[in-house]
Design a protein around this motif. Sequence first.
Motif, mmCIF file in Angstrom:
data_model
loop_
_atom_site.group_PDB
_atom_site.id
_atom_site.type_symbol
_atom_site.label_atom_id
_atom_site.label_comp_id
_atom_site.label_asym_id
_atom_site.label_seq_id
_atom_site.Cartn_x
_atom_site.Cartn_y
_atom_site.Cartn_z
ATOM 1 N N GLY A 131 0.806 -1.223 0.000
ATOM 2 C CA GLY A 131 0.000 0.000 0.000
ATOM 3 C C GLY A 131 0.834 1.266 0.000
ATOM 4 N N ASN A 132 2.126 1.142 0.306
ATOM 5 C CA ASN A 132 3.012 2.313 0.338
ATOM 6 C C ASN A 132 3.726 2.557 -0.989
ATOM 7 O OD1 ASN A 132 2.516 2.658 3.155
ATOM 8 N ND2 ASN A 132 3.978 1.035 3.590
ATOM 9 N N PHE A 133 3.402 1.751 -2.011
ATOM 10 C CA PHE A 133 4.148 1.829 -3.260
ATOM 11 C C PHE A 133 3.353 2.459 -4.403
ATOM 12 C CE2 PHE A 133 6.714 -0.974 -0.830
ATOM 13 C CZ PHE A 133 7.996 -0.852 -1.331
ATOM 14 N N GLY A 134 2.343 3.248 -4.058
ATOM 15 C CA GLY A 134 1.628 3.989 -5.090
ATOM 16 C C GLY A 134 0.655 3.138 -5.881
ATOM 17 N N ASP A 135 0.270 3.662 -7.054
ATOM 18 C CA ASP A 135 -0.778 3.038 -7.872
ATOM 19 C C ASP A 135 -0.213 2.335 -9.104
ATOM 20 O OD1 ASP A 135 -2.752 4.006 -6.157
ATOM 21 O OD2 ASP A 135 -2.738 5.951 -7.171
ATOM 22 N N SER A 136 0.830 1.564 -8.927
ATOM 23 C CA SER A 136 1.422 0.832 -10.039
ATOM 24 C C SER A 136 0.484 -0.294 -10.474
ATOM 25 C CB SER A 136 2.774 0.245 -9.637
ATOM 26 O OG SER A 136 3.194 -0.736 -10.550
ATOM 27 N N MET A 137 0.039 -0.269 -11.744
ATOM 28 C CA MET A 137 -0.846 -1.312 -12.273
ATOM 29 C C MET A 137 -0.138 -2.665 -12.274
ATOM 30 S SD MET A 137 -3.880 -0.290 -12.956
ATOM 31 C CE MET A 137 -4.441 -1.581 -14.072
ATOM 32 N N GLU A 138 1.161 -2.644 -12.589
ATOM 33 C CA GLU A 138 1.938 -3.878 -12.635
ATOM 34 C C GLU A 138 2.005 -4.531 -11.259
ATOM 35 O OE1 GLU A 138 6.425 -4.041 -13.330
ATOM 36 O OE2 GLU A 138 5.653 -4.544 -15.322
ATOM 37 N N LEU A 139 2.280 -3.717 -10.236
ATOM 38 C CA LEU A 139 2.353 -4.228 -8.870
ATOM 39 C C LEU A 139 0.982 -4.695 -8.380
ATOM 40 C CD1 LEU A 139 4.045 -4.701 -6.321
ATOM 41 C CD2 LEU A 139 3.547 -2.349 -5.644
ATOM 42 N N SER A 140 -0.049 -3.938 -8.697
ATOM 43 C CA SER A 140 -1.411 -4.320 -8.292
ATOM 44 C C SER A 140 -1.821 -5.648 -8.902
ATOM 45 C CB SER A 140 -2.413 -3.227 -8.700
ATOM 46 O OG SER A 140 -2.175 -2.040 -7.991
ATOM 47 N N ASP A 141 -1.493 -5.840 -10.175
ATOM 48 C CA ASP A 141 -1.819 -7.092 -10.861
ATOM 49 C C ASP A 141 -1.065 -8.257 -10.228
ATOM 50 O OD1 ASP A 141 -3.092 -8.554 -13.097
ATOM 51 O OD2 ASP A 141 -1.031 -8.824 -13.791
ATOM 52 N N MET A 142 0.213 -8.033 -9.905
ATOM 53 C CA MET A 142 1.021 -9.070 -9.266
ATOM 54 C C MET A 142 0.429 -9.463 -7.916
ATOM 55 S SD MET A 142 4.990 -8.918 -7.964
ATOM 56 C CE MET A 142 4.591 -8.166 -6.375
ATOM 57 N N LEU A 143 0.048 -8.462 -7.131
ATOM 58 C CA LEU A 143 -0.488 -8.727 -5.798
ATOM 59 C C LEU A 143 -1.853 -9.403 -5.851
ATOM 60 C CD1 LEU A 143 0.555 -5.373 -4.105
ATOM 61 C CD2 LEU A 143 1.521 -7.638 -3.640
ATOM 62 N N PHE A 144 -2.671 -9.012 -6.827
ATOM 63 C CA PHE A 144 -3.979 -9.645 -6.973
ATOM 64 C C PHE A 144 -3.816 -11.129 -7.309
ATOM 65 C CE2 PHE A 144 -7.809 -10.482 -9.770
ATOM 66 C CZ PHE A 144 -8.691 -10.634 -8.715
ATOM 67 N N LYS A 145 -2.925 -11.412 -8.251
ATOM 68 C CA LYS A 145 -2.680 -12.819 -8.611
ATOM 69 C C LYS A 145 -2.120 -13.597 -7.428
ATOM 70 C CE LYS A 145 -2.033 -12.135 -13.595
ATOM 71 N NZ LYS A 145 -1.073 -12.155 -14.727
ATOM 72 N N SER A 146 -1.273 -12.938 -6.635
ATOM 73 C CA SER A 146 -0.707 -13.593 -5.459
ATOM 74 C C SER A 146 -1.793 -13.902 -4.428
ATOM 75 C CB SER A 146 0.367 -12.692 -4.843
ATOM 76 O OG SER A 146 0.969 -13.316 -3.734
ATOM 77 N N ALA A 147 -2.697 -12.944 -4.217
ATOM 78 C CA ALA A 147 -3.791 -13.149 -3.268
ATOM 79 C C ALA A 147 -4.711 -14.273 -3.734
ATOM 80 C CB ALA A 147 -4.578 -11.850 -3.090
ATOM 81 N N VAL A 148 -4.991 -14.320 -5.022
ATOM 82 C CA VAL A 148 -5.836 -15.385 -5.578
ATOM 83 C C VAL A 148 -5.137 -16.739 -5.428
ATOM 84 C CG1 VAL A 148 -6.860 -16.313 -7.698
ATOM 85 C CG2 VAL A 148 -7.068 -13.871 -7.170
ATOM 86 N N ALA A 149 -3.834 -16.766 -5.692
ATOM 87 C CA ALA A 149 -3.073 -18.012 -5.561
ATOM 88 C C ALA A 149 -3.120 -18.530 -4.127
ATOM 89 C CB ALA A 149 -1.627 -17.790 -6.001
ATOM 90 N N HIS A 150 -3.073 -17.625 -3.171
ATOM 91 C CA HIS A 150 -3.166 -17.998 -1.755
ATOM 92 C C HIS A 150 -4.513 -18.672 -1.468
ATOM 93 C CE1 HIS A 150 -2.510 -17.600 2.597
ATOM 94 N NE2 HIS A 150 -3.758 -17.163 2.682
ATOM 95 N N ILE A 151 -5.572 -18.128 -2.034
ATOM 96 C CA ILE A 151 -6.902 -18.725 -1.835
ATOM 97 C C ILE A 151 -7.006 -20.059 -2.570
ATOM 98 C CG2 ILE A 151 -9.396 -18.373 -2.109
ATOM 99 C CD1 ILE A 151 -8.845 -15.343 -2.011
ATOM 100 N N VAL A 152 -6.391 -20.148 -3.754
ATOM 101 C CA VAL A 152 -6.344 -21.420 -4.485
ATOM 102 C C VAL A 152 -5.699 -22.488 -3.610
ATOM 103 C CG1 VAL A 152 -5.175 -22.636 -6.378
ATOM 104 C CG2 VAL A 152 -6.383 -20.494 -6.836
ATOM 105 N N HIS A 153 -4.580 -22.131 -2.984
ATOM 106 C CA HIS A 153 -3.855 -23.095 -2.148
ATOM 107 C C HIS A 153 -4.737 -23.633 -1.025
ATOM 108 C CE1 HIS A 153 -0.155 -24.871 -0.469
ATOM 109 N NE2 HIS A 153 -0.750 -24.659 0.700
ATOM 110 N N HIS A 154 -5.466 -22.741 -0.375
ATOM 111 C CA HIS A 154 -6.251 -23.144 0.795
ATOM 112 C C HIS A 154 -7.638 -23.667 0.430
ATOM 113 C CE1 HIS A 154 -3.365 -21.934 3.855
ATOM 114 N NE2 HIS A 154 -3.059 -20.916 3.067
ATOM 115 N N SER A 155 -8.031 -23.547 -0.835
ATOM 116 C CA SER A 155 -9.328 -24.076 -1.278
ATOM 117 C C SER A 155 -9.185 -25.462 -1.898
ATOM 118 C CB SER A 155 -9.961 -23.132 -2.319
ATOM 119 O OG SER A 155 -10.164 -21.849 -1.790
ATOM 120 N N PHE A 156 -7.951 -25.887 -2.104
ATOM 121 C CA PHE A 156 -7.690 -27.151 -2.793
ATOM 122 C C PHE A 156 -8.029 -28.329 -1.893
ATOM 123 C CE2 PHE A 156 -5.059 -30.571 -4.499
ATOM 124 C CZ PHE A 156 -5.254 -30.425 -5.869
ATOM 125 N N ASP A 157 -8.880 -29.228 -2.385
ATOM 126 C CA ASP A 157 -9.316 -30.395 -1.614
ATOM 127 C C ASP A 157 -8.326 -31.538 -1.822
ATOM 128 O OD1 ASP A 157 -10.577 -32.537 -0.420
ATOM 129 O OD2 ASP A 157 -12.563 -32.067 -1.218
#
Length: 365
Positions: free
Chosen positions: A275-301
């Motif tokens: 949140g301290n690194f401004g509005d970089s679209m590249e960084l936001s996209d990376m973080l969104f994919k990372s957050a989704v991957a985290h949920i993928v990991h914990h949703s896997f049966d």
Amino acid sequence: MENNLLLQELSLLQEEYKKILIKAAKDFFSINEEAVIDEINVFWSRNKKLVHCILKYLSEPYKSYVFTAAAILDINDYEHFPFISLGTYHFWDDPIYKYAKISKKLDNTSWGGKLKEQVLSTILDNIKIIENTNGFIYILPIRLFADEEAEELIHKAASQAFLSMFKEKITMEEYRSKYKTIQDIKEALASGVEKSIILSEDDDNSLDLETRFSQFIDLNEIPLSTSATEAEVFRFRLYGFLSQAFDVMLMCTEHRLIPYIRFNVALKYLLILAGNFGDSMELSDMLFKSAVAHIVHHSFDKERINGIDFKTYCDYIRLYDFENKLFRRLDDNGITLLSPSVIKTESIIIELFNEIFDALHHVQI
């Protein structure tokens, strides 16, 4: 053509590394563990240019994932299945090189013994990864080659982030002299900061900081002198999380990778710092994919994947086009980094995985 050559070189590198690891496991109890780690680091130093070339040219930017902020990628617990479900290439951020640095700083011999156990565990786990993932996961010590300038930057950034949590503008020396107890720290924290502090995976931030800190001390062995104050333990814990988050962010932006993070605490601190690194679209996209991957990991049966061949799963997950289907559905539901919905994201992921599991079990029958 270039990618094929790099993949061939990467595959050969993994086979060579496996030989080094097998020797390391045999030598571990007959020679000093630091000598074992040094031999591993010498191997990677010899292949430094090749590793840099692979990271720079093998994959398109932010299309591949690195399993990081963890001491082990647990093959026995099927963690390799959800990991390869997203992305083009998959790297395990080998942490072995770090242990030599850590062991030299420790003054707690009991914790040093645990570190030795962890080194051997990681060596054996790395062998399993190479032998069982059919070339779908590659082991590289991505952060080994960070220069001293990067290490100093991480240290300064983590220290600054830690000190920014307090009402008064203080230096680290002033922190050490002024604060001794967790009560001292609580009274000195800036407004609203207490609830953003996470001490462990099981931390319940509905409780007050003193209670949470006491629970953390009771449940964890701290690699510090027994004479360390509560303030020293608190700084050690928070600084560790903050420096790890900066380290992961620098590594992934430098090599244009998506961090695949299993632990809640590591991901939360990464998102907080971002949140301290401004509005970089590249960084936001990376973080969104990372957050989704985290949920993928914990949703896997993991129970439903039992009995399914790993290569069969890898081939089908791509045929099914899991990643593109997932992000299209997230987009259709208006789910973004700024407009998240963990419950809805979990629901979409589980629905897609169930379709895959049903298809794979039908094929197995």
